[in-house]
Design an enzyme around this catalytic site. Sequence first.
Site, short mmCIF file in Angstrom:
data_model
loop_
_atom_site.label_atom_id
_atom_site.label_comp_id
_atom_site.label_asym_id
_atom_site.label_seq_id
_atom_site.Cartn_x
_atom_site.Cartn_y
_atom_site.Cartn_z
NE ARG A 84 -5.11 -0.31 -12.55
CZ ARG A 84 -4.06 0.65 -12.87
NH1 ARG A 84 -4.28 1.99 -12.90
NH2 ARG A 84 -3.01 0.03 -13.55
N GLY A 104 -0.52 -6.31 -12.21
CA GLY A 104 -0.10 -4.87 -13.00
C GLY A 104 -0.11 -4.31 -14.40
CB CYS A 122 -0.90 -0.09 1.50
SG CYS A 122 -1.93 1.61 1.76
C1 LIG Z 1 -8.18 2.24 -5.93
C2 LIG Z 1 -7.35 1.19 -5.72
C3 LIG Z 1 -7.07 0.40 -4.43
C4 LIG Z 1 -6.45 -0.56 -4.12
N1 LIG Z 1 -6.29 -1.43 -2.88
C5 LIG Z 1 -5.02 -2.63 -2.15
C6 LIG Z 1 -5.79 -3.12 -1.38
O1 LIG Z 1 -6.65 -2.54 -0.69
N2 LIG Z 1 -4.66 -4.27 -0.68
C7 LIG Z 1 -3.41 -4.50 -1.88
O2 LIG Z 1 -2.51 -5.29 -1.71
N3 LIG Z 1 -3.76 -2.96 -3.22
C8 LIG Z 1 -4.59 -2.85 -3.29
N4 LIG Z 1 -4.08 -1.73 -4.87
C9 LIG Z 1 -3.76 -2.54 -5.72
C10 LIG Z 1 -4.44 -3.46 -6.86
O3 LIG Z 1 -4.53 -4.62 -6.19
C11 LIG Z 1 -3.29 -4.13 -7.91
O4 LIG Z 1 -1.76 -4.63 -7.22
C12 LIG Z 1 -2.79 -2.89 -8.84
O5 LIG Z 1 -4.58 -2.06 -9.14
C13 LIG Z 1 -2.13 -3.21 -9.98
O6 LIG Z 1 -3.50 -3.95 -10.66
P1 LIG Z 1 -4.12 -3.65 -11.88
O7 LIG Z 1 -3.08 -2.45 -13.14
O8 LIG Z 1 -4.03 -4.92 -12.40
O9 LIG Z 1 -5.05 -2.54 -11.50
C14 LIG Z 1 -5.35 -0.54 -5.11
C15 LIG Z 1 -5.59 -0.15 -5.94
C16 LIG Z 1 -6.75 0.71 -6.67
C17 LIG Z 1 -6.35 1.10 -8.22
#
Ligand SMILES: Cc1cc2nc3c(=O)[nH]c(=O)nc-3n(C[C@H](O)[C@H](O)[C@H](O)COP(=O)(O)O)c2cc1C
Length: 382
Positions: free
Chosen positions: A242, A218, A116
């Site tokens: 996302r 990611g 985080c």
């Molecule tokens: C709005 C938001 C909230 C997130 N909350 C968490 C969380 O609570 N715990 C965590 O490990 N990662 C959290 N992440 C990271 C995501 O789990 C993920 O690692 C990151 O979005 C990259 O993956 P993606 O490109 O597929 O979105 C959050 C990301 C976003 C954008």
Amino acid sequence: MQLLLAPMEGLLDFALRDTLTRVEAGQGAGAAGGGAAHVHPSGIDRCVSEFIRITDTLLPARAFIRTMPELRTGGRTLTGVPVRGQLLGSDPTLLAENASRLAELGSHGVDLNFGCPAKVVNRHGGGSALLDDPELIHRIVSAVRRAVPAAVPVSAKMRLGFNDDHRAEDCALAIEAGGASEIVVHARTKAHGYRPPAYWERIADLRAEVKLPLVANGEIWTVDDARRAQAASGCSSLMLGRGMVADPGLALAIRAALPEPAAPIPVEPICERNSPSALVGYGLSATQPAAIEGRAGSATAFTGQLGTHLPPHLPWAHIHPLLGSFWALVGQRVERRHRAGRLKQWLNLLRRRYPEAQVAFDELRTTNDADDLGAWLLRGRG
Ligand SMILES: Cc1cc2nc3c(=O)[nH]c(=O)nc-3n(C[C@H](O)[C@H](O)[C@H](O)COP(=O)(O)O)c2cc1C
């Protein structure tokens, strides 16, 4: 291949987990999606809850259930996908006590947050701040592992580092030595924020050091991204964040297009670890707002590039009923004043793929009244 749904605080909550795990093959996402009997119809194998922050106390059961209402239904979404609760904190003893309670409540494992980027969390030594202290990571994982029954998996989700990635291997080794059974790697440092690219090839470096199953995460927005993430990282398993919110048919489309590899994917070096291409952007300060994940200040802080207009994997006609069921759950669980924001956040990502969502987003941008949004959904204008 395992496909996991990412934890996303303030976005991918109970309502959206439920909704995204209702998607089924045959709704246009590709017939092969439901091929194997053991694969859930949504294509998702497991969800991870938003983080539950552990600061100074053993939380009561209701605090866990608030973030993870699935604890009331055997730790599964209503369509049966297991959910693993995620804890965030920096005190090994407190984390262990809370992990034990979470396990007792029926979570399908305990996930630990080492990624985080929120300032308030990092100031207290939690989340990605721990990536500068592999020794503490080791103590946390060991304490949690000891505290929960052997049958309850303990996993971790890490970024590559805080300011840079030079301790990524140490962190992964610390997690492994602590007794975790899986690591999800969000292939960016905290300093990268959410700025593309994701450095999937660095996960291959970690794979060379640890024996644990790794999951690549990611910037997986498309089937082609999934294919490239697998090739660069050497991981067959992926976590979708996302990309799945923007395109709810993505998991099924990935399953249809990328059949299970017969053997682990050999790691082919994409570039030298310290080559300029691997280091692009490293060490730069984040341009994204440093608000807590999921409470980022601007609607576009983490949505990625808009306007790519790739065709979605499900027609809009199938998304509209999902918006309806999502709205019904939001109405049951979210405070009235936050409801409109929830729907708009989802539309905000959906508009990457759906022109209809763009129209809806523009129309509803200034609306904050839950009744107005409900009426808009009923009119079927989505
Ligand atoms: C709005 C938001 C909230 C997130 N909350 C968490 C969380 O609570 N715990 C965590 O490990 N990662 C959290 N992440 C990271 C995501 O789990 C993920 O690692 C990151 O979005 C990259 O993956 P993606 O490109 O597929 O979105 C959050 C990301 C976003 C954008």
